[in-house]
Write a protein that holds these residues in place. Structure first.
Motif, PDB file in Angstrom:
ATOM      1  N   PRO A  35       0.759  -1.268  -0.099  1.00  0.00           N
ATOM      2  CA  PRO A  35      -0.012  -0.281   0.082  1.00  0.00           C
ATOM      3  C   PRO A  35       0.789   1.399  -0.080  1.00  0.00           C
ATOM      4  O   PRO A  35       0.496   2.120  -0.622  1.00  0.00           O
ATOM      5  N   VAL A  36       2.019   1.283   0.600  1.00  0.00           N
ATOM      6  CA  VAL A  36       2.798   2.373   0.803  1.00  0.00           C
ATOM      7  C   VAL A  36       4.340   1.935   0.605  1.00  0.00           C
ATOM      8  O   VAL A  36       4.812   1.352   1.521  1.00  0.00           O
ATOM      9  N   LYS A  37       4.792   2.133  -0.673  1.00  0.00           N
ATOM     10  CA  LYS A  37       6.156   1.731  -0.899  1.00  0.00           C
ATOM     11  C   LYS A  37       7.402   2.748  -0.365  1.00  0.00           C
ATOM     12  O   LYS A  37       8.449   2.074   0.122  1.00  0.00           O
ATOM     13  N   THR A  38       6.935   3.960  -0.350  1.00  0.00           N
ATOM     14  CA  THR A  38       8.244   4.770   0.253  1.00  0.00           C
ATOM     15  C   THR A  38       7.607   5.786   1.149  1.00  0.00           C
ATOM     16  O   THR A  38       6.480   6.467   0.698  1.00  0.00           O
ATOM     17  N   PRO A  39       7.745   6.256   2.130  1.00  0.00           N
ATOM     18  CA  PRO A  39       7.311   7.090   3.021  1.00  0.00           C
ATOM     19  C   PRO A  39       7.701   8.554   2.594  1.00  0.00           C
ATOM     20  O   PRO A  39       8.412   8.443   1.958  1.00  0.00           O
ATOM     21  N   VAL A  40       6.956   9.314   2.654  1.00  0.00           N
ATOM     22  CA  VAL A  40       7.003  10.820   2.061  1.00  0.00           C
ATOM     23  C   VAL A  40       8.358  11.504   2.698  1.00  0.00           C
ATOM     24  O   VAL A  40       9.047  12.199   1.838  1.00  0.00           O
ATOM     25  N   HIS A  41       8.875  11.134   3.837  1.00  0.00           N
ATOM     26  CA  HIS A  41       9.975  11.949   4.278  1.00  0.00           C
ATOM     27  C   HIS A  41      11.061  11.272   3.741  1.00  0.00           C
ATOM     28  O   HIS A  41      12.351  11.809   4.058  1.00  0.00           O
ATOM     29  N   ARG A  42      11.006  10.067   2.908  1.00  0.00           N
ATOM     30  CA  ARG A  42      12.125   9.726   2.131  1.00  0.00           C
ATOM     31  C   ARG A  42      11.983   9.861   0.495  1.00  0.00           C
ATOM     32  O   ARG A  42      12.849   9.439  -0.172  1.00  0.00           O
ATOM     33  N   LEU A  43      11.203  10.654   0.334  1.00  0.00           N
ATOM     34  CA  LEU A  43      11.002  11.277  -1.398  1.00  0.00           C
ATOM     35  C   LEU A  43      11.838  12.324  -1.422  1.00  0.00           C
ATOM     36  O   LEU A  43      11.910  13.327  -0.601  1.00  0.00           O
ATOM     37  N   PRO A  44      12.299  12.426  -2.865  1.00  0.00           N
ATOM     38  CA  PRO A  44      13.034  13.706  -3.233  1.00  0.00           C
ATOM     39  C   PRO A  44      11.953  15.007  -2.927  1.00  0.00           C
ATOM     40  O   PRO A  44      10.901  14.968  -3.076  1.00  0.00           O
ATOM     41  N   GLY A  45      12.642  16.013  -2.695  1.00  0.00           N
ATOM     42  CA  GLY A  45      11.525  17.299  -2.216  1.00  0.00           C
ATOM     43  C   GLY A  45      11.263  17.399  -0.863  1.00  0.00           C
ATOM     44  O   GLY A  45      10.934  18.468  -0.409  1.00  0.00           O
ATOM     45  N   PHE A  46      10.976  16.277  -0.135  1.00  0.00           N
ATOM     46  CA  PHE A  46      10.570  16.347   1.242  1.00  0.00           C
ATOM     47  C   PHE A  46      11.334  15.384   2.227  1.00  0.00           C
ATOM     48  O   PHE A  46      10.974  15.147   3.138  1.00  0.00           O
ATOM     49  N   ARG A  47      12.668  15.011   1.699  1.00  0.00           N
ATOM     50  CA  ARG A  47      13.380  14.208   2.585  1.00  0.00           C
ATOM     51  C   ARG A  47      14.011  14.997   3.807  1.00  0.00           C
ATOM     52  O   ARG A  47      14.095  16.262   3.990  1.00  0.00           O
ATOM     53  N   ARG A  48      13.833  14.299   4.857  1.00  0.00           N
ATOM     54  CA  ARG A  48      14.012  14.758   6.157  1.00  0.00           C
ATOM     55  C   ARG A  48      14.602  13.578   6.980  1.00  0.00           C
ATOM     56  O   ARG A  48      14.673  12.424   6.906  1.00  0.00           O
ATOM     57  N   CYS A  49      15.521  14.226   7.626  1.00  0.00           N
ATOM     58  CA  CYS A  49      16.178  13.369   8.863  1.00  0.00           C
ATOM     59  C   CYS A  49      15.385  13.354  10.132  1.00  0.00           C
ATOM     60  O   CYS A  49      15.338  14.159  11.122  1.00  0.00           O
ATOM     61  N   VAL A  50      14.419  12.426  10.237  1.00  0.00           N
ATOM     62  CA  VAL A  50      13.334  12.265  11.409  1.00  0.00           C
ATOM     63  C   VAL A  50      13.189  11.122  11.940  1.00  0.00           C
ATOM     64  O   VAL A  50      13.165   9.995  10.942  1.00  0.00           O
ATOM     65  N   SER A  51      12.893  10.628  13.050  1.00  0.00           N
ATOM     66  CA  SER A  51      12.814   9.247  13.327  1.00  0.00           C
ATOM     67  C   SER A  51      11.281   9.141  13.472  1.00  0.00           C
ATOM     68  O   SER A  51      10.623   9.722  14.441  1.00  0.00           O
ATOM     69  N   LEU A  52      10.817   8.221  12.685  1.00  0.00           N
ATOM     70  CA  LEU A  52       9.582   7.901  12.639  1.00  0.00           C
ATOM     71  C   LEU A  52       9.335   6.033  12.540  1.00  0.00           C
ATOM     72  O   LEU A  52       8.982   5.618  11.454  1.00  0.00           O
ATOM     73  N   PRO A  53       9.775   5.606  13.556  1.00  0.00           N
ATOM     74  CA  PRO A  53       9.752   3.957  13.754  1.00  0.00           C
ATOM     75  C   PRO A  53       8.834   3.334  13.292  1.00  0.00           C
ATOM     76  O   PRO A  53       8.598   2.258  12.615  1.00  0.00           O
ATOM     77  N   GLU A  54       7.362   3.874  13.696  1.00  0.00           N
ATOM     78  CA  GLU A  54       6.250   2.924  13.328  1.00  0.00           C
ATOM     79  C   GLU A  54       5.728   3.215  11.752  1.00  0.00           C
ATOM     80  O   GLU A  54       5.324   2.317  11.248  1.00  0.00           O
ATOM     81  N   THR A  55       5.949   4.499  11.241  1.00  0.00           N
ATOM     82  CA  THR A  55       5.841   4.687   9.837  1.00  0.00           C
ATOM     83  C   THR A  55       7.118   3.648   9.101  1.00  0.00           C
ATOM     84  O   THR A  55       6.474   2.994   8.167  1.00  0.00           O
ATOM     85  N   GLU A  56       8.121   3.589   9.424  1.00  0.00           N
ATOM     86  CA  GLU A  56       9.103   2.782   8.685  1.00  0.00           C
ATOM     87  C   GLU A  56       8.730   1.255   8.741  1.00  0.00           C
ATOM     88  O   GLU A  56       8.798   0.534   7.696  1.00  0.00           O
ATOM     89  N   ARG A  57       8.128   1.016  10.302  1.00  0.00           N
ATOM     90  CA  ARG A  57       7.760  -0.360  10.107  1.00  0.00           C
ATOM     91  C   ARG A  57       6.594  -0.867   9.467  1.00  0.00           C
ATOM     92  O   ARG A  57       6.514  -1.839   8.738  1.00  0.00           O
ATOM     93  N   ALA A  58       5.709   0.204   9.399  1.00  0.00           N
ATOM     94  CA  ALA A  58       4.698  -0.149   8.482  1.00  0.00           C
ATOM     95  C   ALA A  58       4.803  -0.195   7.080  1.00  0.00           C
ATOM     96  O   ALA A  58       4.289  -1.014   6.386  1.00  0.00           O
ATOM     97  N   VAL A  59       5.487   0.727   6.436  1.00  0.00           N
ATOM     98  CA  VAL A  59       6.030   0.466   5.032  1.00  0.00           C
ATOM     99  C   VAL A  59       6.593  -0.661   4.872  1.00  0.00           C
ATOM    100  O   VAL A  59       6.497  -1.429   3.697  1.00  0.00           O
ATOM    101  N   ASP A  60       7.298  -1.203   5.818  1.00  0.00           N
ATOM    102  CA  ASP A  60       8.220  -2.538   5.335  1.00  0.00           C
ATOM    103  C   ASP A  60       7.338  -3.786   5.659  1.00  0.00           C
ATOM    104  O   ASP A  60       7.561  -4.890   5.123  1.00  0.00           O
ATOM    105  N   GLU A  61       6.155  -3.601   6.288  1.00  0.00           N
ATOM    106  CA  GLU A  61       5.551  -4.898   6.846  1.00  0.00           C
ATOM    107  C   GLU A  61       4.194  -5.066   6.161  1.00  0.00           C
ATOM    108  O   GLU A  61       3.481  -6.056   6.160  1.00  0.00           O
TER     109      GLU A  61
END
Length: 220
Positions: free
Chosen positions: A161-187
């Motif tokens: 459903p979500v291949k890449t979180p927005v904070h890792r897309l070009p133009g919106f890249r941020r160095c931010v800790s979003l563990p639940e977001t990252e886990r959901a993207v992967d699982e």
């Protein structure tokens, strides 16, 4: 809506990174800066505690996005808005006819009772199952992707459903800790739950997933 409320240059707007990029783009088009907050792992919507932790003196608004047919818990978000004088907006999903929602819920209930080896969705209040999103246990994306390929190989259409979180897309890249977001993207993996599916279709989904789910072990 942001522009109408006077949100613009110099303002920050808290948004989720799990989902489509359009919300962050709308914030940028208004001249403001999107700030990404983490999600609740059960609803995939903004987590109120994470939102509050992300607030600064420049925060002007929060945009909650309802996800997969599971509405965000708006009560705590509105409370945050009242405490801090923030605009709280919602992005709702497209409307689904009631009779179709009822059929989707029937199919979701069938999957809830039959699936093994994957974590089924949190039912929650008002879930319309625009997507039936499960969690594939294991070691994140490699296991989820292998599971998806194997399920497709058994004739079941599924998608990430979500291949890449927005904070890792070009133009919106941020160095931010979003563990639940990252886990959901992967699982996460969306299985079919359309109202048009027959009983045989549903049995095929269960058979394909259950033949594979038991092979995956939770990561430690």
């Amino acid at each position: 809506m942001l522009r109408a409320a006077g949100v613009g240059v110099g303002d920050e707007v808290v948004v989720p990174a799990f989902g489509n990029v359009e919300v962050a783009e709308a914030v940028a088009m208004a001249g403001a800066l999107p700030v990404f907050a983490d999600i609740d792992p059960a609803t995939y919507c903004l987590d109120a505690a994470a939102v509050e932790a992300s607030l600064t003196s420049r925060t002007a608004a929060v945009v909650a996005v309802h996800r997969f047919g599971r509405p965000a818990d708006m009560g705590p978000l509105h409370a945050i808005g009242q405490r801090h004088g923030l605009l709280v907006l919602e992005q709702v999903e497209s409307e689904v006819p009631y009779d179709e929602i009822a059929r989707r819920r029937e199919r979701a209930a069938y999957l809830d009772g039959k699936l093994r080896g994957v974590r089924t969705p949190n039912w929650g209040d008002g879930h319309t199952y625009q997507q039936y999103v499960v969690r594939v246990p294991g070691n994140g994306r490699p296991d989820r992707d292998a599971f998806a390929r194997a399920v497709r190989g058994r004739g079941v259409d599924c998608r990430v459903p979500v291949k890449t979180p927005v904070h890792r897309l070009p133009g919106f890249r941020r160095c931010v800790s979003l563990p639940e977001t990252e886990r959901a993207v992967d699982e996460t993996l969306a299985l079919p739950v359309d109202a048009s599916l027959t009983r045989r279709d549903m049995q095929r989904i269960v058979s394909a997933c259950n033949a594979l789910g038991g092979l995956l072990q939770p990561a430690f």
